[in-house]
Design an enzyme around this catalytic site. Structure first.
Site, PDB file in Angstrom:
ATOM      1  N   GLU A   1       0.952  -1.187   0.154  1.00 56.12           N
ATOM      2  CA  GLU A   1      -0.136   0.011  -0.152  1.00 56.12           C
ATOM      3  C   GLU A   1       0.957   1.265   0.043  1.00 56.12           C
ATOM      4  O   GLU A   1       1.773   1.262   0.871  1.00 56.12           O
ATOM      5  CB  GLU A   1      -0.864   0.035   1.330  1.00 56.12           C
TER       6      GLU A   1
ATOM      7  N   ASP B   1       0.276   5.224   0.460  1.00 58.72           N
ATOM      8  CA  ASP B   1      -0.741   6.143   1.146  1.00 58.72           C
ATOM      9  C   ASP B   1      -0.381   7.759   0.875  1.00 58.72           C
ATOM     10  O   ASP B   1       0.799   8.141   1.621  1.00 58.72           O
ATOM     11  CB  ASP B   1      -1.055   6.090   2.382  1.00 58.72           C
TER      12      ASP B   1
ATOM     13  N   GLU C   1      -2.578  10.715   2.924  1.00 62.86           N
ATOM     14  CA  GLU C   1      -3.682  11.122   3.850  1.00 62.86           C
ATOM     15  C   GLU C   1      -3.743  12.579   4.120  1.00 62.86           C
ATOM     16  O   GLU C   1      -2.463  12.768   4.815  1.00 62.86           O
ATOM     17  CB  GLU C   1      -3.511  10.106   4.955  1.00 62.86           C
TER      18      GLU C   1
END
Length: 289
Positions: free
Chosen positions: A105, A107, A109
């Site tokens: 993953e 990311d 954010e």
């Protein structure tokens, strides 16, 4: 000679077709490459589907995902984040292999803030199921005033997170040092808008103010250049893919200066230097850029 010339052009157009089939490009509209995964009533198409609005209120957040997965390439979106008091909200843009305990993953954010405070972007990387590699940077502009481009570049050499043209994070392929690197599992492209006031703003001290709802974020220019899976099996290993080119094997001199500037002046948290979590510095933190 005529036959030879004809064979040449046939070979040329076959190569062009192969490249076209291997590499996915920019969709004309949102629904060409994406699907709504969560609360379709809270995602609104704008400008004939070339842009979308994500809505968070007390009833629900929302999310969307790419229809296909990709193995290596570049993914970018232009996003205009929630204006004003957005404390307790998280707008996420990420890639995920959807393989549970062994997931990969990547990311972005975006952590909401109180009015007047800087927006913080948190990046994280999971490789072969291991995550907890958070870094946080305060953005040096107001990301709610206009659209800005957020990009994940992923090739065999490294992963780079960009804000506009500025690299804010680099994760190198150091498998030779037994450091895991995502390279075998294709990943989908995802985005969500949700409430996370137990941790998002000042570690959960600032709670969401529902009187400011609905919270709105905007997306446009969805751009995916990568090897779709399922797709031609040799695409991901093709060294002629543009993202595997010499210019993308390392940061340029200008990018390296911008990267150091971000880390010196805007980084507010780095797991690499958090001795309370990691008394021994994680090995990937020693790799540099």
């Amino acid at each position: 000679m005529t036959m030879a010339l004809g064979n040449y052009f046939l070979l040329f157009f076959s190569c062009i077709l192969t490249i076209f089939l291997c590499v996915s490009g920019r969709p004309a509209t949102f629904l060409e490459d994406f699907r709504i995964t969560w609360s379709d009533s809270h995602i609104r198409q704008i400008d004939g589907g070339r842009a979308i609005q994500l809505v968070l209120d007390q009833n629900s957040g929302c999310g969307f995902a790419s229809k296909r997965q990709y193995l290596f390439g570049r993914v970018s979106m232009k996003i205009k984040l929630i204006p004003g008091d957005s404390a307790g909200t998280v707008t996420a843009f990420y890639m995920n292999s959807e393989t549970d305990t062994v997931r990969d993953e990547l990311d972005f954010e975006f952590l909401g803030n109180r009015t007047g405070q800087p927006y913080t972007v948190q990046t994280n990387i999971y490789a072969h199921g291991k995550g907890d590699r958070e870094q946080r940077v305060n953005l040096w502009f107001d990301p709610a005033a206009d659209f800005h481009t957020y990009t994940i570049m992923w090739n065999h050499r490294h992963i780079v997170f960009y804000v506009d043209e500025v690299p804010i994070r680099v994760y190198k392929n150091n498998e030779a040092r037994n450091i895991p690197f995502p390279k075998n599992q294709p990943m989908g492209v995802y985005s969500t808008l949700w409430e996370a006031d137990d941790w998002a703003t000042r570690g959960g001290l600032e709670k969401i103010d529902w009187s400011k709802a609905p919270f709105l974020a905007y997306y446009k220019d969805f751009d995916i250049d990568g090897c779709p899976v399922p797709g031609p099996p040799d695409c991901a290993s093709n060294p002629r893919n543009w993202w595997e080119g010499t210019a993308y094997q390392a940061l340029s001199a200008i990018e390296a200066r911008r990267y150091r500037w971000v880390r010196m002046t805007h980084m507010i948290y780095d797991y690499c230097t958090d001795k309370s979590r990691y008394p021994v510095t994680p090995p990937e933190c020693m790799a540099g850029i």
